[in-house]
Design an enzyme around this catalytic site. Sequence first.
Site, PDB file in Angstrom:
ATOM      1  N   ALA A   1       0.696  -1.066  -0.032  1.00 50.97           N
ATOM      2  CA  ALA A   1      -0.098  -0.256  -0.166  1.00 50.97           C
ATOM      3  C   ALA A   1       0.748   1.227  -0.176  1.00 50.97           C
ATOM      4  O   ALA A   1       1.783   1.420   0.558  1.00 50.97           O
ATOM      5  CB  ALA A   1      -0.959   0.019   1.313  1.00 50.97           C
TER       6      ALA A   1
ATOM      7  N   GLY B   1     -10.776  10.123  16.083  1.00 49.78           N
ATOM      8  CA  GLY B   1     -12.010  10.230  16.456  1.00 49.78           C
ATOM      9  C   GLY B   1     -12.592  11.817  16.274  1.00 49.78           C
ATOM     10  O   GLY B   1     -12.426  12.311  15.503  1.00 49.78           O
TER      11      GLY B   1
ATOM     12  N   GLY C   1     -19.632   3.125   9.541  1.00 51.91           N
ATOM     13  CA  GLY C   1     -19.407   3.763   8.448  1.00 51.91           C
ATOM     14  C   GLY C   1     -18.502   5.014   8.493  1.00 51.91           C
ATOM     15  O   GLY C   1     -18.301   5.726   7.451  1.00 51.91           O
ATOM     16  N   ALA C   2     -18.506   5.754   9.464  1.00 49.31           N
ATOM     17  CA  ALA C   2     -17.687   7.027   9.665  1.00 49.31           C
ATOM     18  C   ALA C   2     -16.400   6.782   9.175  1.00 49.31           C
ATOM     19  O   ALA C   2     -15.941   7.916   8.651  1.00 49.31           O
ATOM     20  CB  ALA C   2     -17.899   7.557  11.013  1.00 49.31           C
ATOM     21  N   GLY C   3     -15.571   5.991   9.840  1.00 52.51           N
ATOM     22  CA  GLY C   3     -14.299   5.637   9.187  1.00 52.51           C
ATOM     23  C   GLY C   3     -14.109   5.497   7.461  1.00 52.51           C
ATOM     24  O   GLY C   3     -13.215   6.036   6.968  1.00 52.51           O
ATOM     25  N   ASP C   4     -14.983   4.503   7.162  1.00 53.66           N
ATOM     26  CA  ASP C   4     -15.106   4.659   5.776  1.00 53.66           C
ATOM     27  C   ASP C   4     -15.375   5.962   4.980  1.00 53.66           C
ATOM     28  O   ASP C   4     -14.971   6.001   3.895  1.00 53.66           O
ATOM     29  CB  ASP C   4     -16.093   3.374   5.328  1.00 53.66           C
ATOM     30  CG  ASP C   4     -15.887   2.130   6.072  1.00 53.66           C
ATOM     31  OD1 ASP C   4     -14.859   1.547   6.262  1.00 53.66           O
ATOM     32  OD2 ASP C   4     -17.079   1.574   6.432  1.00 53.66           O
TER      33      ASP C   4
ATOM     34  N   ASN D   1     -12.363  14.690   7.408  1.00 52.29           N
ATOM     35  CA  ASN D   1     -12.919  14.795   8.475  1.00 52.29           C
ATOM     36  C   ASN D   1     -14.381  15.383   8.571  1.00 52.29           C
ATOM     37  O   ASN D   1     -15.368  14.894   9.472  1.00 52.29           O
ATOM     38  CB  ASN D   1     -12.210  15.835   9.353  1.00 52.29           C
ATOM     39  CG  ASN D   1     -10.750  15.215   9.942  1.00 52.29           C
ATOM     40  OD1 ASN D   1     -10.623  14.141   9.933  1.00 52.29           O
ATOM     41  ND2 ASN D   1      -9.908  16.189  10.425  1.00 52.29           N
TER      42      ASN D   1
END
Length: 320
Positions: free
Chosen positions: A189, A227, A254-257, A295
Amino acid sequence: MVRKVVCLGELLIDFVPESNGQALADVPAFRRAAGGAPANVAAAVAKLGGASRFIGKVGADPFGAHLRATLEEAGVDAAVIETDEARTGLAFVSLREDGERDFLFYRHPAADMLLRSDEVLGAWLEDAAVYHFGSVSLIAEPCRTATLDAARRARELGALVSYDPNVRLPLWEHAEQARTEILEHIAIADIVKVSEEEIEFLLGLGLVEGARKLLQMGAKVAVVTLGPDGCRVLTTSSDIHISGVSVDAVDTTGAGDAFVGGFLYQLAQRGVSAGTLVDAVSDLVVCTEIFGFANRVGAITTTRRGAIPALPTLAEVEAR
């Protein structure tokens, strides 16, 4: 040719409770929502107005049909294969009062685990500006080989490769297997996104030491989510903190995605490649624009229930 953010991996149904603060066994009612981390990322990019493709497999069942339709409605190019060998995966989610989650997965196996390398068409990778994958598709064969083979093929074609370890220990046979497998593929990656908790689990190190270790292992950029405090973006020559966005979170599913989709959308829109990635994110102004935007995408998603249904449009992000 329009260059796309191409995501490969799991596509499943999240059953999300209608109210917070109950144990999973005590939830009286759930609401169906399309999910699966790479699918969420693809949908996030598309809902922002970017070009994205999702590659994966679902069961030849009503849930699989719903998932394909949901991706297409979001604007994703859905390279979704149907199979009658297994059913579409399910995940039941319990939301605590603070918006954090507990999971119960039904994957014994799920259809997404059966994706084969020979099913991933070359045309699905040739127009990739970014290839994104996570660790859930590395748990079992044949999807593990399909995921890694597609990453190598996309990289050879000039795509920037993004990896979200997205640790989900209940899906692995044991924790050490998860740790070993996840870390083994850092080097493939260009950009790796992790949380502070994932760094602690994977490496037993603090944020900065862990992020630098990921860079030593071959990643060009390490993005650490914090966070509500935002994120840290580290390269071998820079360490930039981008402040978070204050919202009243009701569901962090799904916030991180969404955050990942936000910064991959930005990278693709700006034409950032594997060769220019480090210079781009080492620039304070550019880095703040890219990850400040991400963010906001992630924060808005937490104010609604579900994953894909909660993703914002570009206009909503710009208004924030």
